[in-house]
Design a protein around this motif. Sequence first.
Motif, PDB file in Angstrom:
ATOM      1  N   VAL A  92      -2.988 -73.612 -21.952  1.00 29.78           N
ATOM      2  CA  VAL A  92      -2.237 -73.252 -20.746  1.00 29.78           C
ATOM      3  C   VAL A  92      -3.196 -72.561 -19.782  1.00 29.78           C
ATOM      4  CG1 VAL A  92      -0.375 -71.851 -19.792  1.00 29.78           C
ATOM      5  CG2 VAL A  92      -0.050 -73.057 -21.974  1.00 29.78           C
ATOM      6  N   TYR A  93      -3.199 -73.009 -18.522  1.00 28.91           N
ATOM      7  CA  TYR A  93      -4.068 -72.425 -17.509  1.00 28.91           C
ATOM      8  C   TYR A  93      -3.245 -72.016 -16.280  1.00 28.91           C
ATOM      9  CZ  TYR A  93      -8.132 -74.092 -20.085  1.00 28.91           C
ATOM     10  OH  TYR A  93      -9.081 -74.290 -21.065  1.00 28.91           O
ATOM     11  N   LYS A  94      -3.694 -70.924 -15.677  1.00 21.18           N
ATOM     12  CA  LYS A  94      -3.103 -70.480 -14.415  1.00 21.18           C
ATOM     13  C   LYS A  94      -4.042 -70.900 -13.295  1.00 21.18           C
ATOM     14  CE  LYS A  94      -1.006 -66.478 -12.154  1.00 21.18           C
ATOM     15  NZ  LYS A  94      -0.659 -65.041 -12.285  1.00 21.18           N
ATOM     16  N   ILE A  95      -3.496 -71.604 -12.303  1.00 19.56           N
ATOM     17  CA  ILE A  95      -4.324 -72.132 -11.219  1.00 19.56           C
ATOM     18  C   ILE A  95      -4.721 -70.995 -10.275  1.00 19.56           C
ATOM     19  CG2 ILE A  95      -4.409 -73.718  -9.260  1.00 19.56           C
ATOM     20  CD1 ILE A  95      -2.446 -75.500 -10.703  1.00 19.56           C
ATOM     21  N   THR A  96      -6.031 -70.781 -10.148  1.00 20.07           N
ATOM     22  CA  THR A  96      -6.562 -69.776  -9.226  1.00 20.07           C
ATOM     23  C   THR A  96      -7.531 -70.402  -8.217  1.00 20.07           C
ATOM     24  OG1 THR A  96      -8.351 -69.267 -10.782  1.00 20.07           O
ATOM     25  CG2 THR A  96      -6.342 -67.939 -10.939  1.00 20.07           C
ATOM     26  N   ALA A  97      -8.013 -71.610  -8.517  1.00 15.10           N
ATOM     27  CA  ALA A  97      -8.993 -72.272  -7.638  1.00 15.10           C
ATOM     28  C   ALA A  97      -8.272 -72.928  -6.464  1.00 15.10           C
ATOM     29  CB  ALA A  97      -9.777 -73.324  -8.422  1.00 15.10           C
ATOM     30  N   GLU A 112      -9.465 -75.188  -4.442  1.00 13.92           N
ATOM     31  CA  GLU A 112      -9.699 -76.632  -4.379  1.00 13.92           C
ATOM     32  C   GLU A 112      -8.753 -77.399  -5.304  1.00 13.92           C
ATOM     33  OE1 GLU A 112     -13.096 -74.756  -6.814  1.00 13.92           O
ATOM     34  OE2 GLU A 112     -11.815 -74.292  -5.085  1.00 13.92           O
ATOM     35  N   ALA A 113      -8.310 -76.748  -6.390  1.00 15.89           N
ATOM     36  CA  ALA A 113      -7.376 -77.409  -7.308  1.00 15.89           C
ATOM     37  C   ALA A 113      -5.998 -77.539  -6.677  1.00 15.89           C
ATOM     38  CB  ALA A 113      -7.280 -76.623  -8.615  1.00 15.89           C
ATOM     39  N   ALA A 114      -5.653 -76.598  -5.815  1.00 15.12           N
ATOM     40  CA  ALA A 114      -4.325 -76.604  -5.194  1.00 15.12           C
ATOM     41  C   ALA A 114      -4.146 -77.760  -4.221  1.00 15.12           C
ATOM     42  CB  ALA A 114      -4.092 -75.282  -4.488  1.00 15.12           C
ATOM     43  N   PRO A 170       3.920 -87.775 -10.967  1.00 18.37           N
ATOM     44  CA  PRO A 170       2.517 -87.994 -10.578  1.00 18.37           C
ATOM     45  C   PRO A 170       2.167 -87.422  -9.210  1.00 18.37           C
ATOM     46  CG  PRO A 170       3.445 -89.980 -11.551  1.00 18.37           C
ATOM     47  CD  PRO A 170       4.587 -89.026 -11.366  1.00 18.37           C
ATOM     48  N   SER A 171       3.146 -87.383  -8.301  1.00 19.51           N
ATOM     49  CA  SER A 171       2.861 -86.928  -6.932  1.00 19.51           C
ATOM     50  C   SER A 171       3.048 -85.427  -6.744  1.00 19.51           C
ATOM     51  CB  SER A 171       3.774 -87.672  -5.950  1.00 19.51           C
ATOM     52  OG  SER A 171       5.148 -87.418  -6.257  1.00 19.51           O
ATOM     53  N   LEU A 172       3.424 -84.714  -7.796  1.00 18.09           N
ATOM     54  CA  LEU A 172       3.647 -83.269  -7.671  1.00 18.09           C
ATOM     55  C   LEU A 172       2.353 -82.575  -7.267  1.00 18.09           C
ATOM     56  CD1 LEU A 172       5.450 -80.742  -8.055  1.00 18.09           C
ATOM     57  CD2 LEU A 172       4.680 -80.711 -10.454  1.00 18.09           C
ATOM     58  N   GLY A 173       2.389 -81.844  -6.153  1.00 20.88           N
ATOM     59  CA  GLY A 173       1.214 -81.116  -5.692  1.00 20.88           C
ATOM     60  C   GLY A 173       1.090 -79.764  -6.390  1.00 20.88           C
ATOM     61  N   LEU A 174      -0.124 -79.439  -6.830  1.00 19.23           N
ATOM     62  CA  LEU A 174      -0.362 -78.172  -7.511  1.00 19.23           C
ATOM     63  C   LEU A 174      -0.625 -77.072  -6.491  1.00 19.23           C
ATOM     64  CD1 LEU A 174      -2.639 -79.454 -10.419  1.00 19.23           C
ATOM     65  CD2 LEU A 174      -0.164 -79.146 -10.406  1.00 19.23           C
ATOM     66  N   GLN A 175      -0.256 -75.850  -6.876  1.00 21.04           N
ATOM     67  CA  GLN A 175      -0.444 -74.700  -5.988  1.00 21.04           C
ATOM     68  C   GLN A 175      -1.037 -73.544  -6.761  1.00 21.04           C
ATOM     69  OE1 GLN A 175       3.139 -73.637  -3.859  1.00 21.04           O
ATOM     70  NE2 GLN A 175       3.741 -75.786  -3.538  1.00 21.04           N
ATOM     71  N   VAL A 176      -1.713 -72.668  -6.016  1.00 19.10           N
ATOM     72  CA  VAL A 176      -2.268 -71.454  -6.632  1.00 19.10           C
ATOM     73  C   VAL A 176      -1.115 -70.643  -7.229  1.00 19.10           C
ATOM     74  CG1 VAL A 176      -3.482 -69.288  -6.230  1.00 19.10           C
ATOM     75  CG2 VAL A 176      -4.265 -71.392  -5.105  1.00 19.10           C
ATOM     76  N   GLY A 177      -1.325 -70.187  -8.478  1.00 22.08           N
ATOM     77  CA  GLY A 177      -0.292 -69.419  -9.162  1.00 22.08           C
ATOM     78  C   GLY A 177       0.515 -70.236 -10.156  1.00 22.08           C
TER      79      GLY A 177
END
Length: 561
Positions: free
Chosen positions: A223-228, A230-232, A261-268
């Motif tokens: 499990v990872y928490k998005i902080t980057a 560029e990943a968002a 598949p189209s779900l956009g990732l966000q910080v947090g």
Amino acid sequence: MELLHNFFSTAPMAALFLALAIGFLIGKIKFGNFQLGGMSGCLFAGVLIGQVGVPVDPVVKSMMFALFIYATGYVSGPQFVASLNRKMLSQLHLAVFSAILIFSFIVGIAKFLDLDKGTAAGLLAGALTESACIGTASEALHRMGLDPEHVQTLVANIGVTYALSYLFGMSAVIFFASWIAPRLLKVNLKEEAKGLEATLGVDTSTKLQPGQFAPYEILRSRVYKITAVEAAALTVAEIEKRFEVRINRVASQEKSLDISPSLGLQVGFRVALQGMLDKVLSAGAFLGQESDELEMMSFVNEERDVVVTRKDLRGKTVAEAGKMLDFKHRFGVYATRLTRLDQEIQMYPQTEVHAGDVVRLIGSAKDVDRAAEEIGYSLIPSKAVDYVYLGIGLLVGIVMGMISVNVAGVPISLGTGGGCLLSGLFFGWLRAKHHTFGNLPSPTAQYLRDFGLAIFIVSVGLGTGPQALAQIQQYGLMLPLLGICTALVPCFGMVLYGRFVLKMNPVILCGAVTGNLTSTPALNGVIDVAGSSTPVLGYTVSYAVSNVLLTFLGPLIVYVV
């Protein structure tokens, strides 16, 4: 002796189960690397107990044989039908050649030595370890209109000859396939196996032995928490494609999000990744920080066996099938094991996939379910037997066996054995095509085969008992010697024909020899010498085809000798 006779006459089932117990106990005895086996032990025990005179119920005997032969056909059906294609032509060709050679030798030696019909059929059943021939040959004898007492003697001779030639024939095949064949072909089986593995796309420097596995090629989850930042800017599909991982869960604060598949990732966002360890770690390093907040991140993994029925997969290599299906990228599902007729087939890149093969998939339960639907049907663990399908299949086989045609004044028919074998092949193939009915779990099918054959063999032994000594006195040591010759002659013929006419690979050829003589112990011997499981590639098709051909040779030999 009289006390035992009276007891068994009153309770004949006691003799059946006593012989069954003693037979499998005898079957555990080893002679060096050789083991007698439960069926041969049952026949010995039956013959021994039968000396006191035990009545045998013909209905029980016939019923058990029908169950055994039907289950044999049912299990082999998908693979037997799959073998009837151009790519398997050389192995199919060799199986037919082997059957012709076996038939010609046994008929010839029977004519030369003036062997009776029962002894000739017993050589086929014993020396080639094809126990089903006892039943099909016995049925043929009863249909020939001979004197009943003479028929009883001939049937007894089948059993005695089977018992005395079984161990010697099996030992001869094991020794030939493992040691004589490679020397006859002037090859080093281990080196040939390495060469075959190389053509199949195997990295021999990292080849795994049975029971071994690569520690880094197992699915891992993190499990990872998005902080980057560029990943968002990426979607679920883009992350999965770039890093070859599967995103199984996405959560925002305390809310689980629906994944698409189209779900956009966000910080947090927190994401649950699954895949090979190095891929997961690489993706995680790009996304942000590993998290121990597992709320709403749980999902269920599943390991499932799936039967291959999809038409455009048949004959494809593992590499081609993997590229065509692309389960790893589409579903995050991995294929970890391939079996054929209960024999494990190594998943080399150039290994061919056959209809009826069983592939093991691993991944999240939902993804495995979707992937399984594209391959064939799932082998869902179930103890339920479709007794309607089983009963109809046996009934069809019995009716087919009753159909008779007069040839030169002699009534010729398939008999219960031949009819139930063909019915089993058809109903097994039909079940593989349409999995919504006809369930017969593998353990149940194996039980029907083993128990049905064991009770049938014991019944033969009990009925053979009184005539056994006469047969042994007449032929003495000749039967074991004939058993060795009956096994070795087709072995020599198959090796020479397969190598110089069909141009078969020596490793595949040695495996095919063991399959055509239906000898799994001999296959294991070849695998040990080769230091590789590649001989299995020649065994499975040969075994499925020869199991059918040799079963029908029993009645044919009876009619001709």
